[in-house]
Write a protein that holds these residues in place. Structure first.
Motif, mmCIF file in Angstrom:
data_model
loop_
_atom_site.group_PDB
_atom_site.id
_atom_site.type_symbol
_atom_site.label_atom_id
_atom_site.label_comp_id
_atom_site.label_asym_id
_atom_site.label_seq_id
_atom_site.Cartn_x
_atom_site.Cartn_y
_atom_site.Cartn_z
ATOM 1 N N TYR A 44 -50.273 -33.446 62.064
ATOM 2 C CA TYR A 44 -51.595 -33.175 61.500
ATOM 3 C C TYR A 44 -52.121 -34.458 60.864
ATOM 4 N N VAL A 52 -54.859 -35.859 58.512
ATOM 5 C CA VAL A 52 -55.818 -35.429 57.481
ATOM 6 C C VAL A 52 -57.165 -36.105 57.675
ATOM 7 N N LYS A 62 -58.829 -34.612 60.623
ATOM 8 C CA LYS A 62 -58.740 -33.152 60.558
ATOM 9 C C LYS A 62 -58.354 -32.555 61.904
ATOM 10 N N SER A 63 -57.311 -33.159 62.502
ATOM 11 C CA SER A 63 -56.884 -32.686 63.810
ATOM 12 C C SER A 63 -55.358 -32.692 63.919
ATOM 13 N N ASN A 112 -60.989 -30.152 64.238
ATOM 14 C CA ASN A 112 -61.691 -29.418 63.178
ATOM 15 C C ASN A 112 -60.796 -28.445 62.415
ATOM 16 N N THR A 153 -59.345 -27.504 58.912
ATOM 17 C CA THR A 153 -59.489 -27.742 57.476
ATOM 18 C C THR A 153 -58.524 -26.831 56.728
#
Length: 166
Positions: free
Chosen positions: A31, A33, A36-37, A115, A117
C-alpha cells in the motif's frame, strides 16, 4: 546383482521426486500512502500461465515475446480479473492492469488498486492457476506501512486477510 537392484529401488523414487514440478506464484502487494493505491506485483511461471491460457482461451497463445503483446496483455488482464480479487474494508475493488514483463522462467505482472483511503482491512483472494494445477501454491507478501504479513494460499485456503485496526 543385489547391489544393482537396491540401487534401482532407491534411485527411482529419488529421480521421480526430483522430476516433480512445483506449482507456485509469488505476489508482493504494497500500500502506497502517497498515491493511495495498492501496488501488486505477481510472478508466475510462464509455462504454467501458457498452459492455462491455451486451455481456457486459445490453443495458439504463446506466453513469450513472439506472441502479440497487446493480445497477451488482454489475456493476462482477463485472467487476473477472474482469479485475483482484492477487497478493501470488505468491498471488492476494480483492478487496474498495468502490464507485464518477461523474466527468465516467469512472467512478472503489474496490477494496481487505486483510490484507497483509510484501509482498515485488505483481503486478497488468489486462485491463479489453481483450477489447472491442484497442487498450486500462491504466496502473498502484504505490506501496509510497517505492518508486513506473508500468506501461503492453496486450493482449500485461497484468501489472505490483513486487518489493520487490530
Amino acid at each position: 546383482m543385489k547391489k544393482l537392484l537396491v540401487l534401482i529401488l532407491v534411485a527411482l523414487p529419488l529421480m521421480a521426486a526430483s522430476a516433480h514440478k512445483y506449482y507456485f506464484s509469488v505476489t508482493q502487494a504494497d500500500y502506497d500512502v502517497k498515491s493511495k493505491s495498492l501496488k501488486i506485483v505477481t510472478r508466475v511461471f510462464y509455462d504454467d500461465l501458457e498452459k492455462v491460457f491455451q486451455e481456457r482461451y486459445d490453443k495458439s497463445i504463446k506466453v513469450d515475446k513472439t506472441y502479440d503483446q497487446e493480445k497477451l496483455d488482454a489475456y493476462i488482464q482477463k485472467y487476473f480479473n477472474s482469479k485475483f480479487i482484492v477487497s478493501i474494508n470488505g468491498k471488492e475493488q476494480k483492478l487496474s492492469y498495468i502490464g507485464h514483463k518477461d523474466e527468465v522462467d516467469y512472467v512478472v505482472c503489474f496490477v494496481e488498486v487505486k483510490n484507497i483511503t483509510n484501509p482498515q482491512s485488505i483481503e486478497i483472494e488468489n486462485t491463479l492457476l489453481m483450477d489447472m494445477f491442484p497442487d498450486q501454491k500462491n504466496v502473498i507478501h502484504l505490506q501496509v506501512g510497517n505492518t508486513k504479513k506473508s500468506y501461503l494460499l492453496n486450493k482449500e485456503n485461497d484468501k489472505a486477510m490483513l486487518k489493520l485496526s487490530e
